[in-house]
Enzyme design. Structure first.
Site, PDB file in Angstrom:
ATOM      1  N   ASP A 119       0.885  -1.171  -0.029  1.00  0.00           N
ATOM      2  CA  ASP A 119      -0.107   0.033   0.041  1.00  0.00           C
ATOM      3  C   ASP A 119       0.958   1.221   0.188  1.00  0.00           C
ATOM      4  O   ASP A 119       1.698   1.446   0.632  1.00  0.00           O
ATOM      5  CB  ASP A 119      -0.942   0.104   1.291  1.00  0.00           C
ATOM      6  CG  ASP A 119      -2.030   1.092   1.318  1.00  0.00           C
ATOM      7  OD1 ASP A 119      -2.384   1.306   0.192  1.00  0.00           O
ATOM      8  OD2 ASP A 119      -2.534   1.180   2.431  1.00  0.00           O
ATOM      9  N   ASP A 159       2.861   5.009  -5.520  1.00  0.00           N
ATOM     10  CA  ASP A 159       2.146   6.384  -5.481  1.00  0.00           C
ATOM     11  C   ASP A 159       3.328   7.375  -5.365  1.00  0.00           C
ATOM     12  O   ASP A 159       3.705   7.992  -4.501  1.00  0.00           O
ATOM     13  CB  ASP A 159       1.691   6.125  -4.100  1.00  0.00           C
ATOM     14  CG  ASP A 159       0.777   7.331  -3.511  1.00  0.00           C
ATOM     15  OD1 ASP A 159       0.847   8.338  -4.626  1.00  0.00           O
ATOM     16  OD2 ASP A 159       0.285   7.582  -2.390  1.00  0.00           O
ATOM     17  N   GLU A 183      -1.349   6.059  -8.864  1.00  0.00           N
ATOM     18  CA  GLU A 183      -2.437   6.906  -8.551  1.00  0.00           C
ATOM     19  C   GLU A 183      -2.280   8.213  -9.372  1.00  0.00           C
ATOM     20  O   GLU A 183      -1.064   8.688  -9.348  1.00  0.00           O
ATOM     21  CB  GLU A 183      -2.148   7.318  -7.005  1.00  0.00           C
ATOM     22  CG  GLU A 183      -3.360   8.225  -6.390  1.00  0.00           C
ATOM     23  CD  GLU A 183      -3.377   8.088  -5.091  1.00  0.00           C
ATOM     24  OE1 GLU A 183      -3.155   7.259  -4.288  1.00  0.00           O
ATOM     25  OE2 GLU A 183      -3.747   9.337  -4.618  1.00  0.00           O
ATOM     26  N   GLY A 190      -8.909   5.737   1.036  1.00  0.00           N
ATOM     27  CA  GLY A 190      -9.599   6.489   1.873  1.00  0.00           C
ATOM     28  C   GLY A 190     -11.237   6.196   2.009  1.00  0.00           C
ATOM     29  O   GLY A 190     -11.851   6.927   2.228  1.00  0.00           O
ATOM     30  N   ASN A 242     -10.283   0.475  -0.293  1.00  0.00           N
ATOM     31  CA  ASN A 242      -9.292   0.427   0.553  1.00  0.00           C
ATOM     32  C   ASN A 242      -9.979   0.852   2.094  1.00  0.00           C
ATOM     33  O   ASN A 242     -10.620   1.758   2.086  1.00  0.00           O
ATOM     34  CB  ASN A 242      -8.100   1.312   0.568  1.00  0.00           C
ATOM     35  CG  ASN A 242      -7.171   0.933  -0.676  1.00  0.00           C
ATOM     36  OD1 ASN A 242      -7.331  -0.138  -1.437  1.00  0.00           O
ATOM     37  ND2 ASN A 242      -6.297   1.599  -0.690  1.00  0.00           N
ATOM     38  N   SER A 262      -9.016   2.541   8.462  1.00  0.00           N
ATOM     39  CA  SER A 262      -9.496   3.226   9.760  1.00  0.00           C
ATOM     40  C   SER A 262     -10.344   2.831  10.483  1.00  0.00           C
ATOM     41  O   SER A 262     -10.695   2.399  11.654  1.00  0.00           O
ATOM     42  CB  SER A 262      -9.715   4.642   8.946  1.00  0.00           C
ATOM     43  OG  SER A 262      -8.706   5.425   8.705  1.00  0.00           O
TER      44      SER A 262
HETATM   45  P1  13P Z   1      -9.119   4.894   5.209  1.00  0.00           P
HETATM   46  O1  13P Z   1      -8.302   5.785   6.197  1.00  0.00           O
HETATM   47  O2  13P Z   1     -10.286   5.495   4.853  1.00  0.00           O
HETATM   48  O3  13P Z   1      -9.425   3.362   5.972  1.00  0.00           O
HETATM   49  O4  13P Z   1      -8.084   4.573   3.917  1.00  0.00           O
HETATM   50  C1  13P Z   1      -7.102   3.473   4.054  1.00  0.00           C
HETATM   51  C2  13P Z   1      -6.437   3.456   2.628  1.00  0.00           C
HETATM   52  O5  13P Z   1      -6.549   4.086   1.698  1.00  0.00           O
HETATM   53  C3  13P Z   1      -5.212   2.594   2.843  1.00  0.00           C
HETATM   54  O6  13P Z   1      -4.489   2.764   1.709  1.00  0.00           O
HETATM   55  O1  G3H Z   2      -3.285   4.897   3.747  1.00  0.00           O
HETATM   56  C1  G3H Z   2      -2.826   4.531   4.616  1.00  0.00           C
HETATM   57  C2  G3H Z   2      -3.104   3.219   5.526  1.00  0.00           C
HETATM   58  O2  G3H Z   2      -4.275   3.610   6.184  1.00  0.00           O
HETATM   59  C3  G3H Z   2      -1.995   2.898   6.136  1.00  0.00           C
HETATM   60  O3  G3H Z   2      -1.757   3.527   7.075  1.00  0.00           O
HETATM   61  O4  G3H Z   2       0.619   4.208   6.732  1.00  0.00           O
HETATM   62  O5  G3H Z   2      -0.318   4.392   9.285  1.00  0.00           O
HETATM   63  O6  G3H Z   2       0.121   2.037   8.072  1.00  0.00           O
HETATM   64  P1  G3H Z   2      -0.131   3.692   7.887  1.00  0.00           P
HETATM   65 ZN    ZN Z   3      -4.740   5.094   0.802  1.00  0.00          ZN
END
Ligand code: 13P
Ligand code: G3H
Ligand code: ZN
Length: 312
Positions: A83, A105, A135, A215, A257, A260
């Site tokens: 990610d 990214d 992206e 997000g 994704n 949170s």
């Molecule tokens: P959220 O913060 O909305 O869960 O998004 C997670 C995300 O995009 C990880 O790449």
């Molecule tokens: O987009 C980010 C993800 O929620 C991962 O979060 O970088 O705190 O592991 P992190």
């Molecule tokens: Zn993300």
């Protein structure tokens, strides 16, 4: 079934009008909660690992946890994805280290530079049987150490997507249509609304091409309340309405994704546990209900938001 790439998953999701869930993993309980829900719901799944997760838990531990899930859940396809890869080197290390999918990214870089970095990652990844998410556009919110202020965020420009995809050869594209990272996505009192006009324009220009939404947590108010009731302070935490994500999943969005929401479920549950059992100190006792609540939340996402239950 061994770890798979997302190619087949996305083809089926695109044509089937659903999306595959991409959930971030940082420890054993989260891996177990997600994959048990997916196994029971017969849903394909993407387990994703951020740079922060690799720094926290270590690359090898995370890969081995995911491999354990593959052994425990042989009935469902599981992809292991990086990610928000921030450089060619990070992507290469994951490609060499057992991932089946990586995200590069470079969306904060100028368009030409984003193309150049993405193309380099794609060449290396494809030579090694790994797929690449890229992206275009900038989401607001915090991801890894990067905090994109709301005034620096901008929507994806549909007129750029064909050139970007044809010049980079990327396999899927994350776009910015109003989602944002973290638990504070919209100002309290405003009406959250994703830009479906941009999504439709992008998919018209890229027929059959898998689109990704980052997000996309919905910030369940049940867990915000739990956090706040038991000593936390998260006023005004608001997420993306689930009906809008369900609609996006029926269009060209093949990967959604969610991170949170799982964090909130875990933190809320643990806060509640400690408030109700101040004498307890065995981590298994407070991680068990946290894992169970994450599992039920993931099940809800599979069934009611992503529409991917029964699609494995
Ligand atoms: P959220 O913060 O909305 O869960 O998004 C997670 C995300 O995009 C990880 O790449
Ligand atoms: O987009 C980010 C993800 O929620 C991962 O979060 O970088 O705190 O592991 P992190
Ligand atoms: Zn993300």
């Amino acid at each position: 079934m061994a770890l798979v790439t997302t190619t087949e998953m996305f083809k089926k999701a695109y044509n089937g009008g659903y999306a595959v869930g991409a959930f971030n993993v940082n420890n054993m309980e989260i891996v177990q909660a997600i994959t048990e829900a997916c196994r029971e719901e017969k849903a394909p799944v993407i387990l994703q690992v951020s740079k922060g997760a690799r720094a926290y838990a270590n690359h090898t531990y995370l890969v081995k946890l995911v491999e354990a899930a593959v052994i425990e859940c042989p009935e469902i396809p599981i992809a292991l994805h990086l990610d928000h890869g921030d450089s060619f080197e990070t992507c290469k290390s994951c490609i060499d280290g057992g991932f089946t999918s990586v995200m590069i990214d470079a969306s904060s870089k100028p368009f030409a530079e984003n193309i150049e970095i993405t193309r380099k990652v794609v060449e290396y990844a494809h030579d090694h049987g790994v797929v690449v998410e890229a992206e275009l556009g900038a989401l607001a919110g915090v991801e890894d150490e990067v905090d994109v202020a709301a005034d620096k965020a901008h929507y994806t420009r549909p007129e750029e997507v064909e050139e970007f995809v044809s010049k980079t050869g990327c396999d899927s594209l994350a776009i910015a249509i109003g989602t944002s990272h973290g638990a504070y996505k919209f100002k309290p009192g405003t009406k959250p609304q994703l830009r479906f006009d941009i999504l439709e324009e992008v998919s018209k220009r890229l027929p059959q091409f898998p689109i990704v939404l980052h997000g996309s947590s919905s910030v369940p108010q049940e867990y915000v309340k739990m956090v706040n009731t038991y000593g936390g302070a998260m006023p005004g935490a608001i997420g993306v309405p689930e009906e809008q994500l369900r609609h996006a999943a029926q269009l060209a969005v093949c990967k959604i994704n969610i991170d949170s929401d799982l964090r909130l479920a875990m933190t809320g549950t643990i806060r509640k546990f400690f408030a109700e059992h101040p004498d307890k100190f065995d981590p298994r006792e407070y991680l068990k209900p946290a894992r169970a609540n994450i599992k039920e939340l993931v099940r809800h996402k599979l069934v009611d938001v992503l529409g991917c239950s029964g699609k494995a």
